[in-house]
Design an enzyme around this catalytic site. Structure first.
Site: not given
Length: 143
Positions: A47, A49, A77, A80
């Site tokens: 992801h 992040e 999410c 993260c």
């Protein structure tokens, strides 16, 4: 946030879900930026992040990014959000909310849990209209 949106657009051009993240140091300089790479890396944890946090920690020489701010185009999410807590980021700014997969204002609300070690300042809705439209357009093209 404008820079994170640019990173998200580049991710979309590569066929990734258009999420972009930028981490800014205490002095205002950009430490790291990343877009989603889950498809390219064949890695469900790639992801934006997490990639930006890893790069910023590497650049700063510390796993803790105290005094740093994170800008991301979609509500983080749960995975993260927990990484943001572990990294001790000072502030988190995000664009679009994510009622289905978010982990900050939605879902498990990671920063509200008693087991969360660090809660950053939260600033939702920054660049929300553009971030949401970028995501809608991406998924509209795939349907």
């Amino acid at each position: 946030m404008e820079r994170a949106l640019g990173v998200a657009r580049a991710a979309a051009e590569r066929g990734e879900v258009p999420i972009g993240c930028v981490i800014v140091g205490p002095d205002g300089a950009v430490l790291a930026e990343a877009g989603n790479r889950t498809e390219a890396d064949r890695d469900p944890t790639a992801h934006a992040e997490l990639l930006a946090i890893r790069a910023a920690a590497q650049k700063s020489g510390s796993p803790r990014l105290v005094g740093c701010d994170l800008y991301v185009t979609l509500e983080p999410c749960p995975m993260c959000a927990q990484a943001i807590s572990f990294a001790r980021l000072r502030r988190v700014y995000w664009g679009a909310s994510d009622p289905k997969g978010g982990g900050v204002e939605h879902g498990p609300r990671i920063f509200d849990q008693p087991t969360c070690h660090h809660r950053p300042e939260l600033y939702p809705g920054v660049g929300e209209v553009e971030a949401a439209e970028l995501l809608r357009a991406f998924f509209r093209e795939r349907r």
